[in-house]
Enzyme design. Structure first.
Site, PDB file in Angstrom:
ATOM      1  N   CYS A  96      50.218  63.328  44.702  1.00 34.23           N
ATOM      2  CA  CYS A  96      48.800  63.824  42.818  1.00 34.23           C
ATOM      3  C   CYS A  96      48.613  61.967  43.499  1.00 34.23           C
ATOM      4  O   CYS A  96      47.712  61.660  41.807  1.00 34.23           O
ATOM      5  CB  CYS A  96      49.947  63.456  41.857  1.00 34.23           C
ATOM      6  SG  CYS A  96      51.542  62.273  41.422  1.00 34.23           S
ATOM      7  N   CYS A 101      55.190  66.643  40.014  1.00 31.78           N
ATOM      8  CA  CYS A 101      54.170  66.570  40.312  1.00 31.78           C
ATOM      9  C   CYS A 101      52.648  67.227  39.805  1.00 31.78           C
ATOM     10  O   CYS A 101      52.333  68.399  40.152  1.00 31.78           O
ATOM     11  CB  CYS A 101      54.034  65.935  41.423  1.00 31.78           C
ATOM     12  SG  CYS A 101      52.298  65.832  42.579  1.00 31.78           S
ATOM     13  N   VAL A 104      14.064  26.412  24.550  1.00 30.78           N
ATOM     14  CA  VAL A 104      15.306  25.419  23.997  1.00 30.78           C
ATOM     15  C   VAL A 104      16.217  26.181  22.623  1.00 30.78           C
ATOM     16  O   VAL A 104      14.800  25.522  22.110  1.00 30.78           O
ATOM     17  CB  VAL A 104      15.731  25.147  25.043  1.00 30.78           C
ATOM     18  CG1 VAL A 104      17.331  25.090  25.130  1.00 30.78           C
ATOM     19  CG2 VAL A 104      15.554  25.128  26.298  1.00 30.78           C
ATOM     20  N   ASP A 138      10.878  24.514  39.378  1.00 33.89           N
ATOM     21  CA  ASP A 138      10.712  23.726  38.217  1.00 33.89           C
ATOM     22  C   ASP A 138      11.945  22.682  38.208  1.00 33.89           C
ATOM     23  O   ASP A 138      12.226  22.259  37.517  1.00 33.89           O
ATOM     24  CB  ASP A 138      10.905  24.612  36.912  1.00 33.89           C
ATOM     25  CG  ASP A 138      10.253  23.595  35.603  1.00 33.89           C
ATOM     26  OD1 ASP A 138       8.800  22.560  36.088  1.00 33.89           O
ATOM     27  OD2 ASP A 138      10.303  23.937  34.754  1.00 33.89           O
TER      28      ASP A 138
END
Length: 638
Positions: free
Chosen positions: A167, A183, A354, A459
Site C-alpha cells: 500500500c 493493508c 514604483v 533597461d
C-alpha cells in the site's frame, strides 16, 4: 446488502469516518475467510477448566493470532461482550463472524451477534473476517529515502524508515505503533466502487445508497503526504497474505490477551477522489449500481487477462491523472491585490510607477504601464514571471510575486538605500576609488548572473542600481520583455525603450527585429562605469534629446573619456572604452568584465598592518620593570 454495510463500516474505522454511512442489521454471510482465523494449538485443547464456568467468562480466539478472555454479565448479548475487545484491535463486529468451537465432533458453529452471552459461559469462541472485506496484511521493508519524503504518521522528514510494498505506507520506526493493522487493497476498493459486477447477484439485487458530498467531506480526512500516494490506482498483488509475524517489525508473537501494539489500528488516509468518482458515476448512470457479496469476492481475485490489461494501462492512467492534478507553479506566486497596501509613490520610470507597500513587511510594488492586457500578453507575462521567480543572488533584488488584477504589477523586496543615480548626481556622494571599483564589480557580478539565466535587462542604468545597507549593490527592474515591447495584434513589436543616455546605438537604430542582446546590456553598463569614474552624465554638452538620439544612433558621438578621474586605473579606462564601442560584437561579455575588475581589485595597493608593537604597550611594560627595580631592597655590604 448486509455485506456492503459491513465492509463500509470496516473502512470507516480505518479512514476516520465520524458517522455511519449505512444503517442496518449485522452481517449474516455464510462465507468465511479462513486464512485470517486464529490457528489453535494442540496445547490449547482442554485448558478450559471449571473455574472459567463459575467465573462467567468466555475464551475468544481473534484474528491476527490473538486471543482474549471476556467477562459475561446477565442480559448482555454476544455483540456487547466482544465489542471492546474488537474495538481496541481496530476491528468492527459488522465485518466479522463469530463461531462456537465444538470439541466432539471437532468443528465450529456459526452464532448470531444477538445471541444471549449467558448461554455461552465457559465456551470457546472464534472470530473471523468475512470474505467480502478487501484487506490484506502489510509487507514492510526497510528503506532509505534519498528523495524528499515524509512520515504518514507524524508528517515529519524521512530518511531511514519502513515502507509497505503493497500500500506504500511509510513511517519511522518509533511511529510503528500507530500503523494501521491491515493493508488496504486499493485496487479492490476502486474496482468495487467503480466497476461493480451486476451479473453475479445472489438473493436479489442490492443497491448502493446515495451519499451526499457534504457527509463525504465531513468524514474523509486526507493528510498532505497521503494525497499523492492514493491518487492513482496501484497494481497490487493478490497473493495469500503472509503471517503477521513476518511483517510486524520483528516483534515477538503475542500469546497473551494484550493486543499487539504494532497492530493497533489508527485513522488511515483515503483519497476523497475515489469516493467522488464513484458517486459521480453512480449519479450519471441514472440507475443504481448493483452490488453483492459475490461481487466483493470476485473483485478480490480478478481474471488474469483483466490484471494484465490493468497493469499495462497503469502508466497511461497515472500520467493522465498527474497531468490533470498539476497546477501551474506560477499560480502560487500570484498575489491578491487586496493583500497589498500601497503607502507612498517613490517614482516613475519608462515602464511603470514604483510604490512603497506593505505585504508581510515592506515591499516595492511596480505597477506596469500596460492597460487592458490581452490574453497573449498575460500569458507572456506569466512566462517571464516563471523565469524571474527563480532568480536568487546577493546583487539582485528579490522577486516576491506579481499581480494581474486591474493592472499588471510586480512585487520585489524593499531596498532602504538610494539609487546609484541619486548618490552620484543628487547627493553628490564622494566615493573613494576602491569603493567605486567595488560597486562596478558587484554590478558586473549581478549582470553576469542574469545573463547566465538568459535574462536580458533591457533597461540597465544607474537609476536601477541600488546601494543597500552600505555599499551592497542590488540590481532591479530586470527582464519583463512583455511590458518593454509594443504589441500589434498578437505579435510583439520592439520599440525604443529605456533612457536614451544608456541606450546602445543598435537599440536606437532599431534596424533588427530584436536589437536587445547581452552586448546591449554591456553598453549600458559601460555608461554606468562612465558615471562612476567621472561623476557626470554623458553628453552633458548636448541639450536636445532628439540630437542625442540622432548622433548616438549614427555613431557620431561617444562619451568623453578625458573626463575620467586622474586616479582612475588604466585597466578601468580600457574597460570603459571597450564596453561603449560602437560595434556590438567588439564589446566584451560580463564574464570577461568581471574577471578584469577582480584582477584590478587584487592589484590595487593595500595598507598592510604594521608589524611593530604599539609604543604605548612598550612604554607601560618598561615602566613596570623600572618601578620594580626602584622598589627593590638593597642589602647592606659589610
Amino acid at each position: 446488502m448486509e455485506h456492503i454495510q459491513g465492509a463500509w463500516k470496516t473502512l470507516s474505522n480505518g479512514f476516520g469516518f465520524k458517522e455511519s454511512v449505512f444503517e442496518g442489521s449485522s452481517c449474516m454471510s455464510p462465507t468465511i475467510v479462513h486464512q485470517f482465523g486464529y490457528q489453535r494449538r494442540a496445547s490449547d485443547d482442554g485448558k478450559l477448566s471449571d473455574t472459567s464456568k463459575t467465573s462467567s467468562t468466555m475464551r475468544v480466539y481473534l484474528p491476527n493470532k490473538q486471543r482474549t478472555v471476556v467477562n459475561v454479565r446477565s442480559g448482555m448479548s454476544l455483540h456487547d461482550c466482544l465489542m471492546k475487545s474488537l474495538k481496541v484491535r481496530g476491528l468492527q463486529p459488522e465485518c466479522c463472524a463469530v463461531f462456537r468451537l465444538i470439541q466432539d465432533p471437532k468443528g465450529k458453529l456459526r452464532l448470531d451477534w444477538n445471541t444471549d452471552a449467558m448461554s455461552l459461559v465457559g465456551a470457546e469462541l472464534q472470530v473471523d473476517f468475512l470474505d467480502h472485506v478487501p484487506l490484506t496484511t502489510h509487507n514492510f521493508v526497510r528503506k532509505t529515502f534519498l528523495k524528499l519524503a515524509f512520515c504518514d504518521i507524524c508528517q515529519k522528514f524521512l530518511l531511514n524508515a519502513f515502507r509497505c510494498q503493497t500500500c506504500g505506507y511509510k513511517f519511522h520506526e518509533h511511529c510503528s505503533t500507530k500503523v494501521p493493522t491491515m493493508c488496504v487493497d486499493w485496487s479492490n476498493i476502486r474496482q468495487l466502487l467503480l466497476f461493480p459486477n451486476p451479473n453475479n447477484i445472489e438473493g436479489g439485487s442490492h443497491t448502493l445508497p446515495s451519499l451526499t458530498m457534504r457527509r463525504i467531506g465531513e468524514s474523509v480526512r486526507i493528510p498532505v503526504s497521503s494525497q499523492q500516494r492514493y491518487s492513482t490506482p496501484h497494481p497490487f498483488s493478490f497473493s495469500t497474505p503472509s503471517p503477521v509475524s513476518e511483517c510486524s517489525l520483528s516483534q515477538r508473537q503475542r500469546s497473551t490477551s494484550t493486543p499487539n501494539v504494532h497492530m493497533v489500528s489508527t485513522t488511515m488516509a483515503v483519497d476523497s477522489r475515489v469516493i467522488e468518482d464513484a458517486l459521480r458515476s453512480h449519479s450519471e448512470s441514472g440507475s443504481p449500481n448493483n452490488l453483492s457479496p459475490t461481487g466483493w469476492s470476485n473483485a478480490k481475485a480478478p481474471a488474469p487477462t483483466h490484471r494484465e490489461k490493468a497493469a499495462s494501462s497503469t502508466g497511461q492512467e497515472k500520467n493522465k491523472i498527474r497531468a490533470r492534478g498539476q497546477r501551474d507553479s506560477s499560480y502560487y506566486w500570484e498575489i491578491i491585490a487586496s493583500e497589498v497596501m500601497l503607502s507612498s509613490r517613490i517614482g516613475s520610470g519608462s515602464f511603470g510607477t514604483v510604490y512603497k507597500g506593505k505585504w508581510h513587511g515592506d515591499v516595492a510594488v511596480k505597477i506596469l504601464k500596460v492597460t487592458d492586457p490581452t490574453p497573449e500578453q498575460l500569458q507572456a507575462f506569466r512566462n517571464e514571471v516563471a523565469v524571474l521567480r527563480k532568480t536568487r543572488h546577493v546583487n539582485i533584488l528579490l522577486f516576491m510575486g506579481y499581480m494581474t488584477k486591474d493592472n499588471l504589477a510586480i512585487v520585489t523586496q524593499w531596498c532602504e538605500g538610494s539609487s546609484l543615480y541619486y548618490h552620484l548626481h543628487v547627493l553628490d556622494t564622494k566615493f573613494q576609488m576602491f569603493q567605486l571599483i567595488d560597486i562596478a564589480r558587484q554590478t558586473a557580478q549581478g549582470m553576469d548572473y542574469l545573463h547566465a539565466k538568459n535574462i536580458i535587462h533591457r533597461d540597465m542604468k544607474s537609476n536601477n542600481i541600488f546601494l543597500h545597507e552600505g555599499l551592497t549593490v542590488k540590481i532591479g527592474d530586470f527582464g519583463l520583455a512583455t511590458v518593454k515591447t509594443r504589441w500589434s495584434g498578437s505579435q510583439q513589436v520592439e520599440q525604443l525603450t529605456g533612457s536614451i543616455l544608456w541606450m546602445a546605438p543598435e537599440v536606437i537604430r532599431m534596424q533588427d527585429n530584436n536589437p536587445f542582446s547581452f552586448q546591449s546590456d554591456v553598453y549600458s553598463y559601460g555608461i554606468v562605469l562612465y558615471e562612476l569614474m567621472t561623476g557626470e552624465l554623458p553628453y552633458s554638452h548636448i541639450r536636445d534629446r532628439d540630437q542625442i538620439i540622432f548622433l548616438v544612433g549614427r555613431g557620431g558621438v561617444v562619451p568623453d573619456l578625458s573626463k575620467l578621474y586622474k586616479n582612475c586605473p588604466k585597466a578601468m579606462k580600457r574597460l570603459v572604452a571597450d564596453s561603449i564601442k560602437k560595434l556590438r560584437d567588439e564589446r566584451p561579455l560580463f564574464p570577461q568584465i568581471l574577471s578584469s575588475i577582480e584582477l584590478l581589485q587584487h592589484s590595487l595597493p593595500k595598507i598592510n598592518r604594521s608589524a611593530l608593537e604599539p609604543s604605548l604597550h612598550r612604554a607601560a611594560h618598561t615602566e613596570d620593570i623600572s618601578s620594580c627595580a626602584l622598589t627593590s631592597t638593597r642589602l647592606p655590604v659589610f
